[in-house]
Design a protein around this motif. Structure first.
Motif, PDB file in Angstrom:
ATOM      1  N   ALA A 108      15.561  43.788 -16.990  1.00 15.31           N
ATOM      2  CA  ALA A 108      16.077  42.466 -17.328  1.00 15.31           C
ATOM      3  C   ALA A 108      16.344  41.728 -16.020  1.00 15.31           C
ATOM      4  CB  ALA A 108      17.363  42.587 -18.130  1.00 15.31           C
ATOM      5  N   VAL A 109      16.111  40.420 -16.000  1.00 12.97           N
ATOM      6  CA  VAL A 109      16.280  39.657 -14.766  1.00 12.97           C
ATOM      7  C   VAL A 109      16.967  38.334 -15.061  1.00 12.97           C
ATOM      8  CG1 VAL A 109      14.268  40.704 -13.659  1.00 12.97           C
ATOM      9  CG2 VAL A 109      13.998  38.571 -14.941  1.00 12.97           C
ATOM     10  N   GLY A 110      17.632  37.785 -14.033  1.00 13.35           N
ATOM     11  CA  GLY A 110      18.274  36.500 -14.242  1.00 13.35           C
ATOM     12  C   GLY A 110      18.916  35.943 -12.992  1.00 13.35           C
ATOM     13  N   CYS A 111      19.369  34.688 -13.103  1.00  8.26           N
ATOM     14  CA  CYS A 111      20.057  33.986 -12.026  1.00  8.26           C
ATOM     15  C   CYS A 111      21.227  33.208 -12.612  1.00  8.26           C
ATOM     16  CB  CYS A 111      19.139  32.990 -11.322  1.00  8.26           C
ATOM     17  SG  CYS A 111      17.710  33.696 -10.492  1.00  8.26           S
ATOM     18  N   VAL A 112      22.337  33.181 -11.881  1.00 15.27           N
ATOM     19  CA  VAL A 112      23.443  32.286 -12.218  1.00 15.27           C
ATOM     20  C   VAL A 112      23.849  31.561 -10.941  1.00 15.27           C
ATOM     21  CG1 VAL A 112      24.261  33.702 -14.132  1.00 15.27           C
ATOM     22  CG2 VAL A 112      25.233  34.052 -11.871  1.00 15.27           C
ATOM     23  N   THR A 113      24.205  30.287 -11.053  1.00 11.37           N
ATOM     24  CA  THR A 113      24.482  29.472  -9.883  1.00 11.37           C
ATOM     25  C   THR A 113      25.425  28.334 -10.227  1.00 11.37           C
ATOM     26  OG1 THR A 113      23.467  28.098  -8.140  1.00 11.37           O
ATOM     27  CG2 THR A 113      22.432  28.052 -10.313  1.00 11.37           C
ATOM     28  N   THR A 114      26.054  27.764  -9.205  1.00  7.35           N
ATOM     29  CA  THR A 114      26.919  26.597  -9.413  1.00  7.35           C
ATOM     30  C   THR A 114      26.198  25.302  -9.102  1.00  7.35           C
ATOM     31  OG1 THR A 114      27.796  26.877  -7.171  1.00  7.35           O
ATOM     32  CG2 THR A 114      29.031  27.897  -8.983  1.00  7.35           C
ATOM     33  N   VAL A 115      24.919  25.367  -8.771  1.00  8.43           N
ATOM     34  CA  VAL A 115      24.085  24.174  -8.595  1.00  8.43           C
ATOM     35  C   VAL A 115      23.001  24.210  -9.673  1.00  8.43           C
ATOM     36  CG1 VAL A 115      24.635  23.970  -6.140  1.00  8.43           C
ATOM     37  CG2 VAL A 115      22.651  25.318  -6.840  1.00  8.43           C
ATOM     38  N   PRO A 116      22.068  23.269  -9.705  1.00  9.75           N
ATOM     39  CA  PRO A 116      21.030  23.345 -10.740  1.00  9.75           C
ATOM     40  C   PRO A 116      20.283  24.679 -10.701  1.00  9.75           C
ATOM     41  CG  PRO A 116      21.015  21.175  -9.734  1.00  9.75           C
ATOM     42  CD  PRO A 116      21.979  22.002  -8.940  1.00  9.75           C
ATOM     43  N   ILE A 117      20.009  25.216 -11.856  1.00 10.06           N
ATOM     44  CA  ILE A 117      19.297  26.484 -11.939  1.00 10.06           C
ATOM     45  C   ILE A 117      17.877  26.332 -11.390  1.00 10.06           C
ATOM     46  CG2 ILE A 117      18.449  26.119 -14.303  1.00 10.06           C
ATOM     47  CD1 ILE A 117      19.744  29.422 -12.760  1.00 10.06           C
ATOM     48  N   THR A 118      17.428  25.103 -11.265  1.00 13.36           N
ATOM     49  CA  THR A 118      16.119  24.787 -10.696  1.00 13.36           C
ATOM     50  C   THR A 118      16.185  24.570  -9.190  1.00 13.36           C
ATOM     51  OG1 THR A 118      16.606  22.490 -11.298  1.00 13.36           O
ATOM     52  CG2 THR A 118      15.205  23.733 -12.802  1.00 13.36           C
ATOM     53  N   HIS A 119      17.358  24.752  -8.591  1.00 12.55           N
ATOM     54  CA  HIS A 119      17.531  24.491  -7.163  1.00 12.55           C
ATOM     55  C   HIS A 119      16.858  25.580  -6.326  1.00 12.55           C
ATOM     56  CE1 HIS A 119      19.937  22.593  -3.827  1.00 12.55           C
ATOM     57  NE2 HIS A 119      19.721  21.552  -4.605  1.00 12.55           N
ATOM     58  N   LYS A 138      29.919  37.753 -14.982  1.00 14.25           N
ATOM     59  CA  LYS A 138      30.350  38.808 -15.909  1.00 14.25           C
ATOM     60  C   LYS A 138      29.543  38.766 -17.199  1.00 14.25           C
ATOM     61  CE  LYS A 138      34.547  40.856 -17.859  1.00 14.25           C
ATOM     62  NZ  LYS A 138      36.038  40.760 -17.915  1.00 14.25           N
ATOM     63  N   THR A 139      29.272  37.555 -17.684  1.00 15.71           N
ATOM     64  CA  THR A 139      28.480  37.401 -18.902  1.00 15.71           C
ATOM     65  C   THR A 139      27.055  37.881 -18.684  1.00 15.71           C
ATOM     66  OG1 THR A 139      29.812  35.518 -19.639  1.00 15.71           O
ATOM     67  CG2 THR A 139      27.608  35.735 -20.584  1.00 15.71           C
ATOM     68  N   ALA A 140      26.460  37.492 -17.566  1.00 18.09           N
ATOM     69  CA  ALA A 140      25.079  37.887 -17.287  1.00 18.09           C
ATOM     70  C   ALA A 140      24.951  39.405 -17.194  1.00 18.09           C
ATOM     71  CB  ALA A 140      24.608  37.233 -15.988  1.00 18.09           C
ATOM     72  N   ILE A 141      25.882  40.039 -16.518  1.00 16.24           N
ATOM     73  CA  ILE A 141      25.846  41.496 -16.400  1.00 16.24           C
ATOM     74  C   ILE A 141      25.952  42.152 -17.776  1.00 16.24           C
ATOM     75  CG2 ILE A 141      27.136  43.507 -15.571  1.00 16.24           C
ATOM     76  CD1 ILE A 141      27.858  41.841 -13.088  1.00 16.24           C
ATOM     77  N   ALA A 142      26.870  41.651 -18.599  1.00 18.88           N
ATOM     78  CA  ALA A 142      27.049  42.226 -19.935  1.00 18.88           C
ATOM     79  C   ALA A 142      25.788  42.085 -20.780  1.00 18.88           C
ATOM     80  CB  ALA A 142      28.236  41.557 -20.628  1.00 18.88           C
ATOM     81  N   LEU A 143      25.133  40.940 -20.674  1.00 16.74           N
ATOM     82  CA  LEU A 143      23.925  40.707 -21.458  1.00 16.74           C
ATOM     83  C   LEU A 143      22.772  41.579 -20.991  1.00 16.74           C
ATOM     84  CD1 LEU A 143      23.995  36.800 -21.720  1.00 16.74           C
ATOM     85  CD2 LEU A 143      24.512  38.424 -23.552  1.00 16.74           C
ATOM     86  N   MET A 144      22.623  41.740 -19.684  1.00 18.24           N
ATOM     87  CA  MET A 144      21.451  42.431 -19.144  1.00 18.24           C
ATOM     88  C   MET A 144      21.643  43.934 -19.017  1.00 18.24           C
ATOM     89  SD  MET A 144      19.743  39.800 -16.394  1.00 18.24           S
ATOM     90  CE  MET A 144      21.029  39.957 -15.168  1.00 18.24           C
ATOM     91  N   ASN A 145      22.879  44.388 -19.007  1.00 20.25           N
ATOM     92  CA  ASN A 145      23.133  45.817 -18.844  1.00 20.25           C
ATOM     93  C   ASN A 145      22.757  46.625 -20.083  1.00 20.25           C
ATOM     94  OD1 ASN A 145      24.085  47.987 -17.217  1.00 20.25           O
ATOM     95  ND2 ASN A 145      26.017  48.011 -18.356  1.00 20.25           N
ATOM     96  N   THR A 146      22.374  45.951 -21.151  1.00 22.70           N
ATOM     97  CA  THR A 146      21.897  46.649 -22.346  1.00 22.70           C
ATOM     98  C   THR A 146      20.465  47.146 -22.180  1.00 22.70           C
ATOM     99  OG1 THR A 146      21.181  44.550 -23.315  1.00 22.70           O
ATOM    100  CG2 THR A 146      23.406  45.290 -23.845  1.00 22.70           C
ATOM    101  N   ASN A 147      19.781  46.661 -21.127  1.00 22.18           N
ATOM    102  CA  ASN A 147      18.403  47.077 -20.874  1.00 22.18           C
ATOM    103  C   ASN A 147      18.405  48.479 -20.259  1.00 22.18           C
ATOM    104  OD1 ASN A 147      15.824  47.452 -19.467  1.00 22.18           O
ATOM    105  ND2 ASN A 147      15.436  45.308 -19.928  1.00 22.18           N
ATOM    106  N   LYS A 148      17.742  49.417 -20.904  1.00 20.93           N
ATOM    107  CA  LYS A 148      17.756  50.812 -20.463  1.00 20.93           C
ATOM    108  C   LYS A 148      17.069  51.006 -19.114  1.00 20.93           C
ATOM    109  CE  LYS A 148      17.980  52.744 -25.131  1.00 20.93           C
ATOM    110  NZ  LYS A 148      17.319  53.626 -26.122  1.00 20.93           N
ATOM    111  N   THR A 149      16.173  50.097 -18.757  1.00 22.86           N
ATOM    112  CA  THR A 149      15.447  50.202 -17.495  1.00 22.86           C
ATOM    113  C   THR A 149      16.230  49.623 -16.330  1.00 22.86           C
ATOM    114  OG1 THR A 149      13.415  49.959 -18.787  1.00 22.86           O
ATOM    115  CG2 THR A 149      13.186  49.787 -16.419  1.00 22.86           C
ATOM    116  N   GLY A 150      17.296  48.901 -16.646  1.00 24.72           N
ATOM    117  CA  GLY A 150      18.106  48.285 -15.600  1.00 24.72           C
ATOM    118  C   GLY A 150      17.892  46.794 -15.502  1.00 24.72           C
TER     119      GLY A 150
END
Length: 470
Positions: free
Chosen positions: A140-151, A261-273
């Motif tokens: 699972a992959v992702g990004c969180v930021t305080t600027v535009p996610i497209t930045h 914290k939310t992103a980690i909780a959502l993605m940590n369900t992936n068995k592959t990491g």
């Protein structure tokens, strides 16, 4: 004699070539990447306090110590000898002083590119970003930021595009990637009402299976399953200092720590990491504006996110945490005078940022109103001449500057503030400083004391045992 002259002249020629083209030596260094032990980490969390000069790290730690009697989470890792520490060279292919796009691309694609480009080399060659590699490996992959996610910084981990400025295109490129979590600002690049082409990217993401969220309460109620696109502001999220004194913003906009914290909780369900990039992007914007309140409080908010990540990584035992910055910015520092302690401590009394304050002043304001507003908002009593000097800029001077679309006299206010905060600034732009690089957790013991930014790409891949190293 001739032999000695040959070597002497050869050395001079080599030095001369570097002087004539100072970037080439940095762009083409053939240093081996840092080899981490394969298979040591299941997850990677890469944390970036964008534009964080060393003085920013220091002052945030002093602020937390003096206000709350505690060290910052970042500095605590050093104080308690719990992490590996290095310096990192940040140059791009085109300059000793990088921008965020080239810097993130060095990590994301493994190659140095010109400033302004995202994983597209000087000759047009595209480099596959690391989150695409991790996604292909089943993570699972992702990004969180305080600027535009497209930045630039999140985009450098995600896509290859010739210009960082085309954020509308970057939003489109995200669509087919099906990344698991993308959260930050950037409504301007997803909303049909905001985009120049009228394209409704929210609808397209929704149709492609994404859950769309636009406020804090929706984020807090998320459950794992579908990929998530969270957009909480038109452009960047509000500065932490301004959010802290606005109940509506507190209710509607999540903190970086909450997003993390939310992103980690959502993605940590992936068995592959999973692999997650976390960016405190408004640290950079505050540095560009020489805005000490914006800077200190957003660095502290980034540090709160570090606390969330370290707590998870300690319990998990299979996570590599990387904490760094892409470049310095404006090189702020606390400078001595007899009232330095008192001046610095007054930042604890700030209610709003310089940007917030200046946006509410008008060119026809009186000096007395400016003095009154400064005292009410920042507990600083400036002189009449200082107030008039500030007002002059509203009438006669166009300051401009990066992230200063409203053309506010940010530098002038910072100059005035220095007398009352004892904080000075070197400039309003990025710097070429070597920067802090910290690692914690699985695989971190392989960190060398000095790194080239591109080396982190292969470090992450080797540490997780994922193929695709360059």
């Amino acid at each position: 004699m001739k032999r000695r002259e040959f070597f002497r002249n050869g050395s001079i020629a080599a030095v001369g070539a570097t002087i004539l083209n100072p970037f080439s030596a940095l762009a083409n260094i053939a240093a081996p990447y840092a080899k981490a032990d394969k298979g040591k980490a299941k997850n990677v969390i890469f944390m970036v306090s964008d534009g964080m000069s060393t003085g920013t790290l220091n002052m945030a730690d002093m602020y937390l110590n003096r206000k709350y009697g505690k060290s910052s989470n970042w500095m605590n890792l050093y104080r308690q000898n719990r992490a590996q520490r290095a310096l990192m060279d940040t140059a791009s292919a085109s300059s000793l002083v990088t921008d965020s796009a080239a810097s993130s691309s060095a990590w994301g694609g493994g190659f140095r590119v010109n400033n302004g480009a995202l994983n597209v080399g000087p000759n047009g060659e595209a480099h596959k970003p690391i989150l695409q590699k991790f996604k292909a490996a089943g993570k699972a992959v992702g990004c969180v930021t305080t600027v535009p996610i497209t930045h630039a910084t999140p985009a450098g981990f995600c896509v290859s595009v010739s210009s960082r400025d085309d954020q509308s295109k970057i939003a489109e490129l995200y669509l087919p990637l099906k990344f698991d979590v993308m959260m930050g600002g950037g409504n301007d690049y997803f909303s049909a009402a905001k985009r120049k082409d009228g394209r409704d990217m929210y609808q397209q993401f929704s149709s492609d299976g994404y859950t769309i969220i636009k406020n804090r309460s929706e984020m807090m109620s998320l459950t794992a399953g579908k990929p998530v696109l969270g957009v909480f502001a038109d452009d960047g999220l509000p500065y932490t200092l301004d959010r802290n004194h606005d109940t509506d913003l507190q209710n509607s906009v999540p903190t970086l720590a909450e997003m993390t914290k939310t992103a980690i909780a959502l993605m940590n369900t992936n068995k592959t990491g999973f692999a997650l990039q976390v960016e405190g992007g408004k640290v950079d914007w505050a540095a560009h504006g020489n805005d000490i309140g914006g800077l200190i409080y957003d660095q502290a908010a980034f540090d709160e996110a570090i606390g969330v990540v370290i707590d998870f990584a300690e319990k998990d035992g299979n996570t590599l945490v990387i904490i760094t910055t892409d470049h310095g910015n404006s090189n702020p520092g606390l400078f001595y005078n007899d009232l330095a302690n008192k001046d610095f401590d007054n930042i604890q009394n700030f209610k709003h940022t310089n940007e917030w304050l200046l946006a509410r002043l008008r060119k026809d304001d009186t000096a007395s109103r400016v003095i009154e507003q400064m005292e009410a908002v920042q507990n600083i009593v400036i002189t009449t001449s200082e107030a008039n000097a500030l007002l002059k800029y509203f009438n006669t001077v166009e300051e401009g500057g990066l992230y200063n679309g409203a053309n506010l006299p940010l530098r002038k206010l910072a100059d005035i503030q220095q007398k009352y905060t004892s904080v000075g600034w070197g400039a309003m732009e990025h710097s070429a400083d070597y920067v802090e690089l910290t690692m914690f957790g699985a695989g971190s013991s392989q960190l060398r004391p000095f790194m080239k930014n591109t080396e982190l790409h292969n470090f992450m891949l080797h540490t997780t045992g994922v193929q695709g190293a360059v």
